[in-house]
Motif scaffolding. Structure first.
Motif, PDB file in Angstrom:
ATOM      1  N   ALA A 149       0.935  -1.208  -0.088  1.00  0.00           N
ATOM      2  CA  ALA A 149      -0.037   0.067   0.025  1.00  0.00           C
ATOM      3  C   ALA A 149       0.837   1.282   0.103  1.00  0.00           C
ATOM      4  O   ALA A 149       0.644   2.095  -0.835  1.00  0.00           O
ATOM      5  N   GLY A 150       1.919   1.471   0.794  1.00  0.00           N
ATOM      6  CA  GLY A 150       2.769   2.474   0.800  1.00  0.00           C
ATOM      7  C   GLY A 150       3.543   2.569  -0.689  1.00  0.00           C
ATOM      8  O   GLY A 150       3.494   3.586  -1.177  1.00  0.00           O
ATOM      9  N   ASN A 151       3.699   1.317  -1.239  1.00  0.00           N
ATOM     10  CA  ASN A 151       4.401   1.535  -2.354  1.00  0.00           C
ATOM     11  C   ASN A 151       3.448   2.145  -3.717  1.00  0.00           C
ATOM     12  O   ASN A 151       3.673   2.938  -4.512  1.00  0.00           O
ATOM     13  N   VAL A 152       2.171   1.939  -3.541  1.00  0.00           N
ATOM     14  CA  VAL A 152       1.063   2.233  -4.647  1.00  0.00           C
ATOM     15  C   VAL A 152       0.923   4.079  -4.227  1.00  0.00           C
ATOM     16  O   VAL A 152       0.935   4.513  -5.267  1.00  0.00           O
ATOM     17  N   ALA A 153       1.063   4.219  -2.983  1.00  0.00           N
ATOM     18  CA  ALA A 153       0.953   5.718  -2.621  1.00  0.00           C
ATOM     19  C   ALA A 153       2.419   6.406  -3.265  1.00  0.00           C
ATOM     20  O   ALA A 153       2.291   7.359  -3.581  1.00  0.00           O
ATOM     21  N   ALA A 154       3.587   5.823  -2.997  1.00  0.00           N
ATOM     22  CA  ALA A 154       4.776   6.362  -3.383  1.00  0.00           C
ATOM     23  C   ALA A 154       5.063   6.594  -4.816  1.00  0.00           C
ATOM     24  O   ALA A 154       5.196   7.585  -5.418  1.00  0.00           O
ATOM     25  N   THR A 155       4.688   5.704  -5.548  1.00  0.00           N
ATOM     26  CA  THR A 155       4.831   5.549  -6.944  1.00  0.00           C
ATOM     27  C   THR A 155       3.514   6.118  -7.642  1.00  0.00           C
ATOM     28  O   THR A 155       3.705   6.620  -9.116  1.00  0.00           O
ATOM     29  N   GLY A 156       2.269   5.714  -7.371  1.00  0.00           N
ATOM     30  CA  GLY A 156       1.141   6.243  -7.957  1.00  0.00           C
ATOM     31  C   GLY A 156       1.088   7.905  -8.043  1.00  0.00           C
ATOM     32  O   GLY A 156       0.307   8.011  -9.121  1.00  0.00           O
ATOM     33  N   VAL A 157       1.983   8.739  -7.135  1.00  0.00           N
ATOM     34  CA  VAL A 157       1.801   9.961  -7.642  1.00  0.00           C
ATOM     35  C   VAL A 157       2.006  10.393  -8.909  1.00  0.00           C
ATOM     36  O   VAL A 157       1.859  11.519  -9.385  1.00  0.00           O
ATOM     37  N   PHE A 158       3.055   9.691  -9.650  1.00  0.00           N
ATOM     38  CA  PHE A 158       3.564  10.199 -10.895  1.00  0.00           C
ATOM     39  C   PHE A 158       3.370   9.167 -11.977  1.00  0.00           C
ATOM     40  O   PHE A 158       3.353   9.551 -12.914  1.00  0.00           O
ATOM     41  N   THR A 159       3.135   7.704 -11.611  1.00  0.00           N
ATOM     42  CA  THR A 159       2.644   7.049 -12.443  1.00  0.00           C
ATOM     43  C   THR A 159       1.240   6.970 -13.132  1.00  0.00           C
ATOM     44  O   THR A 159       0.886   6.767 -14.462  1.00  0.00           O
ATOM     45  N   ILE A 160       0.042   6.957 -11.880  1.00  0.00           N
ATOM     46  CA  ILE A 160      -1.151   7.066 -12.632  1.00  0.00           C
ATOM     47  C   ILE A 160      -1.404   8.419 -13.275  1.00  0.00           C
ATOM     48  O   ILE A 160      -2.010   8.314 -14.444  1.00  0.00           O
ATOM     49  N   PRO A 161      -0.918   9.635 -12.932  1.00  0.00           N
ATOM     50  CA  PRO A 161      -1.224  10.803 -13.768  1.00  0.00           C
ATOM     51  C   PRO A 161      -0.467  10.489 -15.258  1.00  0.00           C
ATOM     52  O   PRO A 161      -1.107  11.023 -16.087  1.00  0.00           O
ATOM     53  N   ALA A 162       0.567   9.936 -15.303  1.00  0.00           N
ATOM     54  CA  ALA A 162       0.927   9.891 -16.755  1.00  0.00           C
ATOM     55  C   ALA A 162       0.245   8.663 -17.534  1.00  0.00           C
ATOM     56  O   ALA A 162       0.027   8.857 -18.493  1.00  0.00           O
ATOM     57  N   MET A 163      -0.386   7.858 -16.978  1.00  0.00           N
ATOM     58  CA  MET A 163      -1.244   6.778 -17.560  1.00  0.00           C
ATOM     59  C   MET A 163      -2.415   7.461 -17.910  1.00  0.00           C
ATOM     60  O   MET A 163      -2.899   7.215 -19.053  1.00  0.00           O
ATOM     61  N   LYS A 164      -3.138   8.304 -17.191  1.00  0.00           N
ATOM     62  CA  LYS A 164      -4.158   8.957 -17.491  1.00  0.00           C
ATOM     63  C   LYS A 164      -3.950   9.786 -18.682  1.00  0.00           C
ATOM     64  O   LYS A 164      -4.916  10.038 -19.402  1.00  0.00           O
ATOM     65  N   ARG A 165      -3.054  10.574 -18.544  1.00  0.00           N
ATOM     66  CA  ARG A 165      -2.582  11.664 -19.696  1.00  0.00           C
ATOM     67  C   ARG A 165      -2.390  11.060 -20.907  1.00  0.00           C
ATOM     68  O   ARG A 165      -2.821  11.341 -22.051  1.00  0.00           O
ATOM     69  N   SER A 166      -2.116   9.675 -21.016  1.00  0.00           N
ATOM     70  CA  SER A 166      -1.834   9.064 -22.191  1.00  0.00           C
ATOM     71  C   SER A 166      -3.051   8.080 -22.766  1.00  0.00           C
ATOM     72  O   SER A 166      -2.880   7.534 -23.803  1.00  0.00           O
ATOM     73  N   GLY A 167      -4.213   8.021 -21.919  1.00  0.00           N
ATOM     74  CA  GLY A 167      -5.441   7.736 -22.676  1.00  0.00           C
ATOM     75  C   GLY A 167      -5.986   6.594 -21.700  1.00  0.00           C
ATOM     76  O   GLY A 167      -6.814   6.104 -21.966  1.00  0.00           O
ATOM     77  N   PHE A 168      -5.430   5.964 -20.431  1.00  0.00           N
ATOM     78  CA  PHE A 168      -5.971   5.012 -19.665  1.00  0.00           C
ATOM     79  C   PHE A 168      -6.940   5.302 -18.672  1.00  0.00           C
ATOM     80  O   PHE A 168      -7.018   6.396 -18.287  1.00  0.00           O
TER      81      PHE A 168
END
Length: 453
Positions: A116-135
């Motif tokens: 869960a800590g890993n999701v929080a740590a990496t998601g702050v930059f991987t999730i916006p990148a995925m959404k920006r590219s159409g996910f």
């Protein structure tokens, strides 16, 4: 039916009634589940003990801290420059940012030791990148979730060390070496990384996620020139974990004593989001005014997404603490060991059992409580104990936090992406099912694995 199974069934029914039938928010359903568990286990006297234990859980505060940081990143748009750099490299590949999230979260998970800590740590930059590219937001959440939980099965994860300890306890320290075990884990991880990459590929096909048009792909040189300061944010987040993993024994222990080095490791998740937030506000200070009022306004906009997720995770930990005090997990493990089943039925039952337990118990606790029993039971049924021990991080550590309705990793990712509950849960179950089926194939012995001795 054993009373421990009754507890699990009643808990799941309570949550489903409140969430699905009464259509109450999931945090209310979780609170209701906690109250019902207190009632049927007659643990009212310890109710505040479980709450206090949760309120002093550093991981809980770390998750909330990273969700707050995500709101700061979103409000200041400081992460956008970082996303531009990622898109300049992978924007021409269909689903490229999804594969980046897979690799980054898997690597980070091996260092942090917390799904869960890993999701929080990496998601702050991987999730916006995925959404920006159409996910879709829910798919971006689950890619981050499924990749992050896998970090627990990649060396040097602490759960791997615990699993090797189970093996040497049963068969002696001279029977196997840690080097052999690490090679086994890399062999297993190869298949699961490939499985997630293939799953991302098919989801990209299903959602028609194509490569960005050439005109929309930023130029690498220009994006680096504008975004190099933002690119340091992932470094600031990842570097403390990397240094702790690599230098804990050789550097920190000799200077801080073993107790000091251990304390440093346990608080890395706590101070990292604060450092990242301060840095983000520092580099954005020229383009927007930064002060207490502005920060409060940023957080006010995200409070509706932070509080429900935080409450859900809080009450889930309370339930976990209650079950741990009653030895629910250990008693269920004893029950399964007495059934005397063959290899194939056990290969289906045990990963299902750990998936359910993953809703309420951390992977490390599962290994500590059930590891010896799982290896012994499977070995007695004809499985290779070396392989079964290697699967403990897979079915306990990686499954932790994935399984709804108490999927802490999924909720954490949703808190960052803002994804809807229904679609995220439905999509999450696909990831859980595929992980479960591949685990079964491993335990049966169908999937070939290098370095099995």
């Amino acid at each position: 039916m054993p009373i421990e199974l009754v507890y699990l069934v009643v808990l799941l029914i309570t949550i489903c009634i409140f969430f699905i039938v009464l259509k109450r928010p999931i945090y209310e359903a979780m609170l209701a589940g906690y109250i019902v568990m207190l009632a049927i286990t007659n643990q009212w006297m310890n109710a505040w003990t479980f709450v206090y234990k949760t309120s002093t859980n550093t991981l809980f505060y770390a998750i909330v801290a990273f969700m707050v940081v995500a709101q700061i990143f979103t409000g200041t748009r400081v992460i956008d420059a970082c996303v531009e750099v990622v898109l300049s490299i992978f924007g021409r590949i269909k689903g490229g940012t999804g594969y980046v999230a897979l690799l980054v979260s898997s690597f980070m998970g091996a260092l942090s030791g917390s799904a869960a800590g890993n999701v929080a740590a990496t998601g702050v930059f991987t999730i916006p990148a995925m959404k920006r590219s159409g996910f879709p937001d829910y798919l971006a959440s689950n890619i981050c979730m499924a990749s992050s939980t896998m970090g627990n099965m990649i060396p040097p994860s602490g759960i791997i060390v615990a699993s090797f300890g189970i093996l040497t306890t049963l068969y002696g320290e001279d029977s196997y070496s840690m080097s052999q075990f690490w090679l086994l884990m890399w062999g297993i991880c190869f298949w699961f990384i490939a499985q997630r990459a293939v799953t991302i590929f098919f989801f990209c096909k299903y959602h028609k996620i194509s490569a960005l048009p050439a005109s929309e792909v930023p130029r690498f040189g220009e994006s680096i020139r504008k975004g190099w300061r933002s690119m340091l944010i992932p470094v600031i987040i990842l570097l403390p974990f990397l240094l702790d993993a690599l230098l804990k024994d050789s550097f920190f222990t000799s200077r801080l004593t073993p107790a000091g080095a251990s304390a440093l490791s346990s608080c890395v998740l706590l101070f990292t989001p604060g450092i990242a937030a301060v840095y983000a506000l520092f580099i954005i200070r020229k383009s927007m005014k930064v002060g207490p009022k502005q920060i409060a306004e940023l957080l006010q906009k995200g409070i509706k997404s932070i509080v429900p997720v935080a409450a859900t995770i809080f009450f889930a930990y309370c339930i976990s603490n209650l079950f741990e005090s009653l030895n629910v997990g250990a008693n269920i493990g004893t029950l399964i060991s007495g059934w005397g089943l063959g290899l194939v039925p056990l290969a289906f039952i045990i990963p299902l059992f750990t998936a359910i337990l993953g809703m309420i118990l951390p992977g490390s606790s599962q290994v500590a409580i059930f590891g010896t029993a799982i290896v012994s039971i499977m070995a007695a049924a004809g499985a290779n104990p070396f392989l079964v021990a290697g699967m403990l991080p897979v079915i306990c550590g990686a499954m932790e936090g994935m399984t709804p309705p108490l999927a802490l990793c999924m909720y954490t990712a949703m808190g960052i992406s803002g994804a809807p509950m229904k679609e995220t849960t439905q999509n999450c179950m696909i990831w859980v099912l595929i992980h479960y089926l591949l685990s079964v194939l491993f335990l049966i012995g169908i999937v070939p694995t290098l370095w099995v001795v």
